[in-house]
Design an enzyme around this catalytic site. Sequence first.
Site, mmCIF file in Angstrom:
data_model
loop_
_atom_site.group_PDB
_atom_site.id
_atom_site.type_symbol
_atom_site.label_atom_id
_atom_site.label_comp_id
_atom_site.label_asym_id
_atom_site.label_seq_id
_atom_site.Cartn_x
_atom_site.Cartn_y
_atom_site.Cartn_z
ATOM 1 N N PHE A 14 39.354 -24.652 70.191
ATOM 2 C CA PHE A 14 40.791 -24.826 69.989
ATOM 3 C C PHE A 14 41.506 -25.091 71.328
ATOM 4 O O PHE A 14 42.054 -26.183 71.557
ATOM 5 C CB PHE A 14 41.321 -23.565 69.284
ATOM 6 C CG PHE A 14 42.809 -23.406 69.245
ATOM 7 C CD1 PHE A 14 43.642 -24.469 68.945
ATOM 8 C CD2 PHE A 14 43.384 -22.156 69.492
ATOM 9 C CE1 PHE A 14 45.025 -24.298 68.897
ATOM 10 C CE2 PHE A 14 44.756 -21.986 69.449
ATOM 11 C CZ PHE A 14 45.579 -23.063 69.156
ATOM 12 N N ASN A 35 28.524 -25.207 73.634
ATOM 13 C CA ASN A 35 27.240 -25.111 72.919
ATOM 14 C C ASN A 35 27.455 -25.181 71.409
ATOM 15 O O ASN A 35 26.517 -25.040 70.633
ATOM 16 C CB ASN A 35 26.469 -23.840 73.306
ATOM 17 C CG ASN A 35 27.166 -22.588 72.821
ATOM 18 O OD1 ASN A 35 28.297 -22.648 72.337
ATOM 19 N ND2 ASN A 35 26.498 -21.455 72.932
ATOM 20 N N ASP A 59 24.852 -24.063 76.893
ATOM 21 C CA ASP A 59 25.298 -22.669 76.833
ATOM 22 C C ASP A 59 25.479 -22.170 78.270
ATOM 23 O O ASP A 59 24.494 -22.063 79.015
ATOM 24 C CB ASP A 59 24.214 -21.859 76.104
ATOM 25 C CG ASP A 59 24.524 -20.377 76.067
ATOM 26 O OD1 ASP A 59 25.522 -19.945 76.681
ATOM 27 O OD2 ASP A 59 23.752 -19.647 75.431
ATOM 28 N N VAL A 60 26.710 -21.848 78.642
ATOM 29 C CA VAL A 60 26.982 -21.492 80.045
ATOM 30 C C VAL A 60 26.411 -20.131 80.444
ATOM 31 O O VAL A 60 26.427 -19.781 81.624
ATOM 32 C CB VAL A 60 28.491 -21.528 80.397
ATOM 33 C CG1 VAL A 60 29.036 -22.926 80.284
ATOM 34 C CG2 VAL A 60 29.291 -20.554 79.562
ATOM 35 N N SER A 78 34.135 -19.041 74.790
ATOM 36 C CA SER A 78 33.948 -17.688 74.252
ATOM 37 C C SER A 78 34.364 -17.668 72.792
ATOM 38 O O SER A 78 35.346 -18.305 72.419
ATOM 39 C CB SER A 78 34.816 -16.657 74.985
ATOM 40 O OG SER A 78 34.625 -15.376 74.399
ATOM 41 N N TYR A 148 34.040 -8.133 73.158
ATOM 42 C CA TYR A 148 34.939 -9.151 73.720
ATOM 43 C C TYR A 148 35.768 -8.539 74.843
ATOM 44 O O TYR A 148 35.813 -9.062 75.952
ATOM 45 C CB TYR A 148 35.846 -9.666 72.601
ATOM 46 C CG TYR A 148 36.802 -10.763 72.993
ATOM 47 C CD1 TYR A 148 36.341 -12.009 73.397
ATOM 48 C CD2 TYR A 148 38.184 -10.571 72.915
ATOM 49 C CE1 TYR A 148 37.226 -13.035 73.718
ATOM 50 C CE2 TYR A 148 39.072 -11.593 73.231
ATOM 51 C CZ TYR A 148 38.584 -12.825 73.634
ATOM 52 O OH TYR A 148 39.472 -13.836 73.941
ATOM 53 N N ARG A 189 41.342 -15.388 61.848
ATOM 54 C CA ARG A 189 42.635 -15.051 62.450
ATOM 55 C C ARG A 189 43.730 -15.156 61.414
ATOM 56 O O ARG A 189 43.625 -15.873 60.427
ATOM 57 C CB ARG A 189 42.934 -15.998 63.608
ATOM 58 C CG ARG A 189 42.029 -15.741 64.743
ATOM 59 C CD ARG A 189 42.499 -16.435 65.984
ATOM 60 N NE ARG A 189 41.846 -15.829 67.121
ATOM 61 C CZ ARG A 189 42.273 -14.731 67.705
ATOM 62 N NH1 ARG A 189 43.362 -14.122 67.295
ATOM 63 N NH2 ARG A 189 41.603 -14.224 68.710
HETATM 64 N N1 UDP Z 1 45.432 -9.944 59.784
HETATM 65 C C1 UDP Z 1 45.864 -9.829 58.471
HETATM 66 N N2 UDP Z 1 45.265 -10.615 57.525
HETATM 67 C C2 UDP Z 1 44.265 -11.499 57.807
HETATM 68 C C3 UDP Z 1 43.840 -11.621 59.146
HETATM 69 C C4 UDP Z 1 44.439 -10.815 60.117
HETATM 70 O O1 UDP Z 1 46.767 -9.049 58.160
HETATM 71 O O2 UDP Z 1 43.772 -12.168 56.880
HETATM 72 C C5 UDP Z 1 46.080 -9.093 60.804
HETATM 73 C C6 UDP Z 1 45.115 -8.356 61.729
HETATM 74 O O3 UDP Z 1 44.747 -7.114 61.162
HETATM 75 C C7 UDP Z 1 45.940 -8.185 62.978
HETATM 76 C C8 UDP Z 1 46.838 -9.426 62.999
HETATM 77 O O4 UDP Z 1 46.831 -9.928 61.653
HETATM 78 O O5 UDP Z 1 46.754 -7.048 62.915
HETATM 79 C C9 UDP Z 1 46.364 -10.507 63.929
HETATM 80 O O6 UDP Z 1 44.999 -10.694 63.698
HETATM 81 P P1 UDP Z 1 44.151 -11.839 64.376
HETATM 82 O O7 UDP Z 1 42.747 -11.681 63.945
HETATM 83 O O8 UDP Z 1 44.811 -13.144 64.155
HETATM 84 O O9 UDP Z 1 44.265 -11.593 65.937
HETATM 85 P P2 UDP Z 1 44.254 -10.294 66.875
HETATM 86 O O10 UDP Z 1 45.589 -10.351 67.503
HETATM 87 O O11 UDP Z 1 44.076 -9.037 66.066
HETATM 88 O O12 UDP Z 1 43.130 -10.527 67.800
#
Ligand code: UDP
Length: 329
Positions: A14, A35, A59-60, A78, A148, A189
């Site tokens: 992205f 990769n 793959d770095v 990553s 992570y 996400r």
């Molecule tokens: N989240 C959610 N529903 C989903 C995916 C994520 O409510 O289907 C919530 C997740 O629990 C977090 C926030 O949205 O509180 C952001 O999550 P994301 O994985 O996008 O990124 P993060 O900031 O947690 O790395």
Amino acid sequence: MARKRILITGAAGFLGSHLCDRFINEDFHVIAMDNLITGDLRNIEHLFKLENFEFYNHDVSKFVHIPGELDYILHFASPASPIDYLKIPIQTLKVGSLGTHNLLGLARAKNARMLIASTSEIYGDPSVNPQPEEYWGNVNTVGPRGVYDEAKRFQESITMAYHTFHGVETRIVRIFNTYGPRMRLNDGRVLPAFIGQAIRGEDLTVFGDGSQTRSFCYVSDLIEGIYRLLFSDYAYPVNIGNPSEITIKQFGEEIIKLTGTKQKMIFKDLPVDDPKQRRPDITKAKELLGWEPKVSREEGLKITYEYFKSLPTDVLEKVEHKDFTTYNK
Ligand code: UDP
């Protein structure tokens, strides 16, 4: 004058792909590396025809060899979503640690300046809000996100060590939640999850009661911040993100309004160690780089929704939901 040469790792991802576009537009010679575990060549395939673009499938976390001169390195390889850390924890640790070490070695050998992609995750589940760069964080080393978070914390340390001990020119950006076209629809996400669900006519899955907050930055703003940081002379970490904070529930409401979906929000368990609040303090970026975000959430979400709608139907339909269940346990 010969073009400046820049290596971008995670180039098919992205952020990496948007960085490739930016540096091509600035007339750099871009050496892209990925990769393809989480990256997708479709994000950069429009660049393959250009004479100032080349791609290495590599793959770095293994030794990196680049023939010729190198002026800059951007390390953006990553996995970067909680679902990915669960699926590929060891690779996540290796690319942030061994990968960064290899690239710092390369930067030193080539006398190149290196910028690393760090993250707001190094603040863990923060007890101060907003988070300034001086905040040390609240991270669970052995939780699901630890692979992570700790790799990224190590990455910052080794980068500073190469800077102070070997004199390598380094830059550290701490990236907060960013969104825009080319996000992976199935990376788990919240934004691709909600928009994908709306498009497929499914309910939006809110984790917890949705009172946790995030602050979403549109990708073009982030790229501009990174560009300015690279050419600044500041080696310590700088937050880049949009301070406009919103609860996940409010965010769901915005997506429902944007997409016009008739579906509702449903509530699921909150994943382990999910940060309760997150918002960048961007005082440093403003002062040092003269940077602040320009794109409102309304504007950015519209563009991003159009992008997801334009994806082929088979891509939109093949999202696996199993992952979400595992993630919530
Ligand atoms: N989240 C959610 N529903 C989903 C995916 C994520 O409510 O289907 C919530 C997740 O629990 C977090 C926030 O949205 O509180 C952001 O999550 P994301 O994985 O996008 O990124 P993060 O900031 O947690 O790395």
